[in-house]
Design a protein around this motif. Structure first.
Motif, PDB file in Angstrom:
ATOM      1  N   GLY A  47      82.365  37.282 121.927  1.00 47.48           N
ATOM      2  CA  GLY A  47      80.903  37.845 121.439  1.00 47.48           C
ATOM      3  C   GLY A  47      82.159  38.807 120.326  1.00 47.48           C
ATOM      4  N   ALA A  48      83.120  39.634 120.092  1.00 45.20           N
ATOM      5  CA  ALA A  48      83.688  40.241 119.874  1.00 45.20           C
ATOM      6  C   ALA A  48      84.806  39.315 118.590  1.00 45.20           C
ATOM      7  N   ARG A  49      84.749  37.788 118.342  1.00 49.52           N
ATOM      8  CA  ARG A  49      85.343  37.850 117.892  1.00 49.52           C
ATOM      9  C   ARG A  49      84.753  36.904 116.657  1.00 49.52           C
ATOM     10  N   GLY A  50      85.288  36.055 115.714  1.00 49.61           N
ATOM     11  CA  GLY A  50      84.947  34.778 115.101  1.00 49.61           C
ATOM     12  C   GLY A  50      83.961  35.648 113.837  1.00 49.61           C
ATOM     13  N   ILE A  51      82.298  34.884 114.039  1.00 50.87           N
ATOM     14  CA  ILE A  51      81.723  35.108 113.426  1.00 50.87           C
ATOM     15  C   ILE A  51      80.437  35.078 114.146  1.00 50.87           C
ATOM     16  N   ALA A  52      80.608  34.954 114.605  1.00 49.22           N
ATOM     17  CA  ALA A  52      78.611  35.719 116.156  1.00 49.22           C
ATOM     18  C   ALA A  52      78.555  37.093 115.834  1.00 49.22           C
ATOM     19  N   PRO A  53      79.977  37.964 115.840  1.00 52.12           N
ATOM     20  CA  PRO A  53      79.098  39.415 115.099  1.00 52.12           C
ATOM     21  C   PRO A  53      78.406  39.713 114.059  1.00 52.12           C
ATOM     22  N   ILE A  54      77.898  38.401 112.922  1.00 55.80           N
ATOM     23  CA  ILE A  54      77.435  38.757 112.004  1.00 55.80           C
ATOM     24  C   ILE A  54      76.181  38.474 112.314  1.00 55.80           C
ATOM     25  N   GLY A  55      76.029  37.980 113.078  1.00 57.87           N
ATOM     26  CA  GLY A  55      74.992  37.268 113.482  1.00 57.87           C
ATOM     27  C   GLY A  55      74.211  38.352 114.255  1.00 57.87           C
ATOM     28  N   TYR A  56      74.723  39.010 114.974  1.00 62.43           N
ATOM     29  CA  TYR A  56      74.393  39.995 115.873  1.00 62.43           C
ATOM     30  C   TYR A  56      74.196  41.510 115.840  1.00 62.43           C
ATOM     31  N   ALA A  57      74.373  41.358 114.421  1.00 63.75           N
ATOM     32  CA  ALA A  57      74.117  43.043 113.378  1.00 63.75           C
ATOM     33  C   ALA A  57      73.051  42.553 113.133  1.00 63.75           C
ATOM     34  N   ALA A  58      73.008  41.302 112.421  1.00 65.31           N
ATOM     35  CA  ALA A  58      71.525  41.155 111.440  1.00 65.31           C
ATOM     36  C   ALA A  58      70.482  41.124 112.131  1.00 65.31           C
ATOM     37  N   PHE A  59      70.345  40.437 113.165  1.00 64.18           N
ATOM     38  CA  PHE A  59      69.231  39.907 114.386  1.00 64.18           C
ATOM     39  C   PHE A  59      68.983  41.404 115.180  1.00 64.18           C
ATOM     40  N   ALA A  60      70.012  42.454 115.061  1.00 62.99           N
ATOM     41  CA  ALA A  60      69.986  44.141 115.380  1.00 62.99           C
ATOM     42  C   ALA A  60      68.381  44.744 114.493  1.00 62.99           C
ATOM     43  N   LEU A  61      69.528  44.425 113.049  1.00 61.54           N
ATOM     44  CA  LEU A  61      68.472  44.960 112.475  1.00 61.54           C
ATOM     45  C   LEU A  61      67.126  44.976 112.459  1.00 61.54           C
ATOM     46  N   VAL A  62      67.185  43.702 112.123  1.00 64.98           N
ATOM     47  CA  VAL A  62      65.353  43.531 112.062  1.00 64.98           C
ATOM     48  C   VAL A  62      64.491  44.183 113.465  1.00 64.98           C
ATOM     49  N   LEU A  63      65.596  43.606 114.247  1.00 68.93           N
ATOM     50  CA  LEU A  63      64.520  43.703 115.774  1.00 68.93           C
ATOM     51  C   LEU A  63      64.528  45.479 115.815  1.00 68.93           C
ATOM     52  N   GLY A  64      64.727  45.758 115.132  1.00 70.20           N
ATOM     53  CA  GLY A  64      64.481  47.561 115.432  1.00 70.20           C
ATOM     54  C   GLY A  64      63.314  47.805 114.267  1.00 70.20           C
ATOM     55  N   VAL A  65      63.621  46.832 113.351  1.00 70.12           N
ATOM     56  CA  VAL A  65      62.253  46.886 111.925  1.00 70.12           C
ATOM     57  C   VAL A  65      61.549  46.768 112.654  1.00 70.12           C
ATOM     58  N   ALA A  66      61.223  45.691 113.328  1.00 70.78           N
ATOM     59  CA  ALA A  66      59.635  44.558 113.652  1.00 70.78           C
ATOM     60  C   ALA A  66      59.541  45.534 114.908  1.00 70.78           C
ATOM     61  N   VAL A  67      60.609  46.461 115.939  1.00 74.37           N
ATOM     62  CA  VAL A  67      59.747  47.349 116.733  1.00 74.37           C
ATOM     63  C   VAL A  67      59.416  48.267 116.735  1.00 74.37           C
ATOM     64  N   GLY A  68      60.139  48.585 115.447  1.00 77.97           N
ATOM     65  CA  GLY A  68      59.315  50.292 114.689  1.00 77.97           C
ATOM     66  C   GLY A  68      58.355  49.907 114.276  1.00 77.97           C
TER      67      GLY A  68
END
Length: 329
Positions: free
Chosen positions: A144-165
């Motif tokens: 999870g700290a290599r490659g392109i997967a962190p791009i998906g983590y970041a996008a998901f985290a942002l929208v998750l925060g918005v949705a919860v808010g």
């Protein structure tokens, strides 16, 4: 609307990118020294630190970017002012999410690129080892700290925060729930989803002294597990001793417990020949090792699949946000 969204978002965004710039400088200074080396023990702290930072970044994005993005406006009532000036709810939310998701994916991609480049000599050495404990890049802690997967983590985290808010409409509560929910997803996916994104390789290995890497026992000296040589750079999912019928056995059979010499401080380590003869009894009785694993060669395939998984989750949460915004007063 675009100018307003940037003005509201610029301080948290610039703060994170300033931190990323500082990290990039450290990696750029120390990275060239790693090329050509075969011992990286002096880099354990920085190696672990880079992994930690990449897992913390989605948390920072979700908690400090995503959760307050909508809730602060809902709490202060400024969203009503914007909506009364010919700006539709859909455009308002689209602009905010557009800035947020783009910046989040950029941050995740830049940090992952820098860390992947810095750690490439370490990853290359670890991927060539067959002994247990070598943290190849496909291993859960490193993946999870290599490659392109962190791009998906970041996008998901942002929208998750918005949705919860948008659901809770309280900034502090949304920040706390976002952190817990994100941590749960990032912990559960490597255990229950990632191993099966591609069918794991299933093999049966003979028990010989040539492929045994370690023998593990409990505090009472009862031998519970045999470690076998793994394919180079693989992520081991299952390693178990099975009887002739294919049933897993733990601890090992009594005849092995009795013949295996117990280590002694006075006598030193057990004689290798005695251990080999004892292990040979397992093979003679039809016992063998059953292993399942994800080969190291599947690293990029799993990276793309996990990125796609998180982008799908991001899209689902985005759809929820657009449905939710219709009901905000």
């Amino acid at each position: 609307m675009t100018w307003l969204a940037w003005r509201q978002f610029r301080v948290p965004a610039l703060s994170v990118f300033a931190g990323l710039a500082a990290i990039a400088v450290v990696l750029a200074v120390t990275g060239p020294d790693l090329v050509g080396r075969t011992d990286f023990s002096d880099q354990d702290v920085l190696f672990g630190g880079t992994i930690l930072v990449l897992y913390l970044l989605p948390a920072v994005i979700g908690v400090f970017w995503g959760a307050p993005m909508i809730t602060r406006e809902l709490e202060s009532g400024t969203h009503s002012l914007v909506w009364n000036q010919t700006v539709t709810r859909k455009r308002w939310l689209t602009t905010k999410l557009g800035f947020g998701v783009a910046a989040a994916m950029l941050a995740g991609g830049v940090l992952s690129l820098a860390v992947t480049w810095w750690a490439s000599p370490i990853d290359a050495l670890a991927s060539a080892r067959t002994a247990p404990g070598a943290l190849a890049r496909i291993a859960p802690a490193v993946f999870g700290a290599r490659g392109i997967a962190p791009i998906g983590y970041a996008a998901f985290a942002l929208v998750l925060g918005v949705a919860v808010g948008m659901l809770l409409r309280r900034t502090l509560a949304a920040m706390a729930v976002t952190l817990v929910a994100l941590a749960a997803v990032l912990l559960l996916v490597p255990v229950f989803v990632r191993p099966y994104l591609l069918p794991p390789v299933d093999e049966t290995v003979s028990i010989t002294d040539r492929n045994i890497t370690n023998i593990t026992g409990n505090e009472s000296g009862v031998i519970e597990e045999i470690g076998v040589t793994r394919p180079a750079g693989a992520w081991m999912l299952t390693n178990e001793t099975v009887d002739p019928a294919g049933n897993a056995v733990t601890p090992l059979p009594d005849f092995v417990q009795h013949c295996m010499p117990k280590p002694s401080r006075e006598a030193g380590p057990p004689d290798h020949g005695t251990v080999s003869a004892c292990l040979a009894q397992l093979d003679a009785h039809g016992y063998h090792q059953h292993i399942t694993y994800q080969p190291g060669s599947r690293f990029w395939a799993l990276q793309w699949l996990e990125l796609a998984l998180y982008l799908v989750l991001t899209a689902a949460l985005t759809a929820f946000c657009f449905r939710r915004v219709r009901h905000l007063s």
